[in-house]
Scaffold this motif. Structure first.
Motif, short mmCIF file in Angstrom:
data_model
loop_
_atom_site.label_atom_id
_atom_site.label_comp_id
_atom_site.label_asym_id
_atom_site.label_seq_id
_atom_site.Cartn_x
_atom_site.Cartn_y
_atom_site.Cartn_z
N ASP A 116 0.76 -0.89 0.15
CA ASP A 116 -0.08 -0.05 -0.12
C ASP A 116 1.37 1.36 0.20
OD1 ASP A 116 -1.89 1.97 -0.26
OD2 ASP A 116 -2.43 1.42 1.96
N ARG A 117 0.34 2.43 -1.03
CA ARG A 117 1.26 3.75 -0.73
C ARG A 117 1.43 4.62 0.37
NH1 ARG A 117 -0.48 7.13 -5.54
NH2 ARG A 117 -0.20 5.03 -6.92
N HIS A 118 0.13 3.97 0.90
CA HIS A 118 0.21 4.70 2.31
C HIS A 118 1.48 4.47 2.80
CE1 HIS A 118 -2.32 7.27 -0.34
NE2 HIS A 118 -3.27 6.28 -0.01
N ARG A 172 4.48 1.51 4.84
CA ARG A 172 5.85 1.54 4.43
C ARG A 172 6.20 0.46 4.72
NH1 ARG A 172 8.62 2.69 10.58
NH2 ARG A 172 6.83 1.54 11.46
N GLY A 207 -0.53 -2.10 7.63
CA GLY A 207 -1.06 -1.51 6.06
C GLY A 207 -0.69 -3.42 5.56
#
Length: 467
Positions: free
Chosen positions: A243-245, A247, A363
């Motif tokens: 997920d780009r949001h 780490r 994440g």
């Protein structure tokens, strides 16, 4: 012209026996005389054979073949070496695919710099960015080396020319969809262009003994863009997920001719670049002094690697007729199934009329059935506003009848939980060898599992079965 005429005669033809009209395909009715069933084949295709040619290398008994040429060389990134099976094999072609912005270029630029040395040069070819843009990224992540060569090209012939000039041991192409051959019609990224570019680079890799890393785009569904033939041609196919949001980044092996396909590499993406995580379980946990209602820990398997993850749930009174069901990192269908099992088999009736939010920490995405028991206990803990005991992990698949089923790798999961300091575990029956000092409670159904939840004044009263 003569060659065309000859090839045309070799093709089968059809002729009407009534009027003599000819065609290249069979028809039930002659368009000329309108007669039915009169079109018949005449002439037969010529039989073509391939004559034996000169062999490039003589066939040898398999015991006499030198296997040292296929010895893997480390990339300098331990987590990527884990997925590749030890490193890059000379002549191997690796396809790395992932969504835009997930960190593919950052990872491969770091690999290109660490793999470059006096004996092994590295050539990084970018078709999506300029050379100055790549240089800025290299300065930011510290990926500079005297033996790392950089070129910005979108022409296949120019890329092959750089190979002749630099003579690298490792080629990184970012990406295969941006390079085109002038001899093939079509825009860059088309099926014909991708097939030609990949085929030319694969031939160059095998002839030179050069390892090649290709970056591939993905479609909206997450599949590798371009012809499926591309995945069959290359030696290794890797998926870069995350997920780009968040780490966390995962490199998952899908195909590997030189190693196992159930390995997963874990990375952390940050402002200074990307680093491997030898022990990523800390990203998925929230350290607290005291337990909190609505949280439960489980151990998931990513490939063969066990990871301890935390499941969180929150229930509140709903202000709308249809209560909300929101999930993050969990499959909505599995959460809904656990809600139904708790209501019907666990006799917890307060969940149906409340808004329910469930998520994971860090994440991580939990999709395997082994997390069912942790999801159910987190929901039950949130509904009763009662925390679970400290240092407890829950492992098991929950069926619709409320039974807790066995899952694979229980011993590896328990060993990982014990290594991180957890002392109690809820598992299905017959867990196998238990780590010393760890207390394991075997549960057969949700009724046994819910007994670990302490009674509270705010806990919903269990419905007594009728009769």
């Amino acid at each position: 012209m003569a060659a065309r005429t000859k090839s045309g005669k070799d093709r089968p033809s059809y002729r009407c026996t009534e009027c003599g009209w000819t065609t290249v395909k069979w028809l039930g009715r002659c368009p000329e005389c309108q007669a039915w069933g009169t079109v018949e084949e005449y002439g037969a295709p010529a039989v073509r054979t391939t004559a034996a040619g000169r062999v490039s290398t003589a066939a040898l008994p398999i015991g006499q073949v030198d296997g040292r040429q296929a010895t893997a060389r480390s990339t300098g990134v331990d987590e990527l070496d884990r997925v590749l099976g030890g490193g890059l094999v000379p002549g191997a072609v690796v396809l790395l695919a992932g969504e835009p912005g997930v960190g593919k270029s950052t990872l491969l630029l770091d690999v290109a710099a660490k793999a470059a040395n006096e004996e092994h040069r590295t050539l990084y070819v970018t078709g999506e960015e300029s050379a100055s843009q790549v240089r800025l990224r290299a300065d930011r992540i510290g990926a500079l080396s005297e033996h790392l060569y950089l070129a910005a090209e979108t022409d296949l012939s120019a890329v092959l020319g750089h190979l002749d000039e630099v003579k690298p041991s490792l080629l990184v192409l970012d990406s295969v969809q941006t390079v085109a051959s002038p001899e093939i019609d079509g825009a860059p990224g088309g099926m014909a262009q991708v097939r030609e570019v990949a085929g030319a680079l694969i031939r160059a890799s095998k002839e030179r003994g050069m390892s090649t890393l290709l970056v591939g785009h993905v479609t909206k569904d997450g599949a590798i863009a371009g012809p499926r033939l591309l995945e069959h041609l290359v030696d290794v196919v890797l998926h870069f997920e995350g997920d780009r949001h968040a780490r966390l980044r995962l490199v998952r092996g899908v195909k590997n001719r030189y190693g196992a396909t159930d390995e997963v590499g874990c990375f952390e993406l940050h402002d200074e670049g990307i680093t491997g995580l030898a022990d990523p379980s800390g990203l998925f946990l929230t350290r607290r002094a005291e337990p909190v209602p609505g949280t439960c820990l489980t151990v998931t398997l990513e490939g063969r690697r066990p990871l301890v993850a935390e499941v969180q749930a929150l229930t509140v009174d709903s202000q709308i007729p249809s209560p909300r069901r929101t999930t993050s990192g969990l499959e909505t269908s599995r959460v809904s199934m656990m809600l139904a099992v708790l209501e019907q088999r666990g006799r917890i009736s307060a969940l149906g009329k409340r808004d329910i939010y469930s998520a994971t920490v860090g994440g991580v995405k939990l999709s395997e059935p082994a997390a069912d028991l942790a999801i159910a206990l987190a929901l039950a803990s949130a509904a009763s506003d009662t925390p679970l005991p400290k240092n407890l992990v829950a492992i098991g698949e929950v069926g619709l009848a409320g039974e807790v089923r066995r899952v694979t790798g229980v011993q590896r999961r328990l060993a990982e939980a014990h290594r991180l300091g957890f002392t109690h575990a809820l598992v299905p029956g017959d867990p196998g060898k238990v780590p010393p000092g760890m207390k394991v409670l075997e549960v057969a159904d949700m009724g046994d599992a819910l007994r670990v939840l302490p009674r509270s004044r705010r806990a919903p009263k269990a419905e007594e079965p009728s009769g």
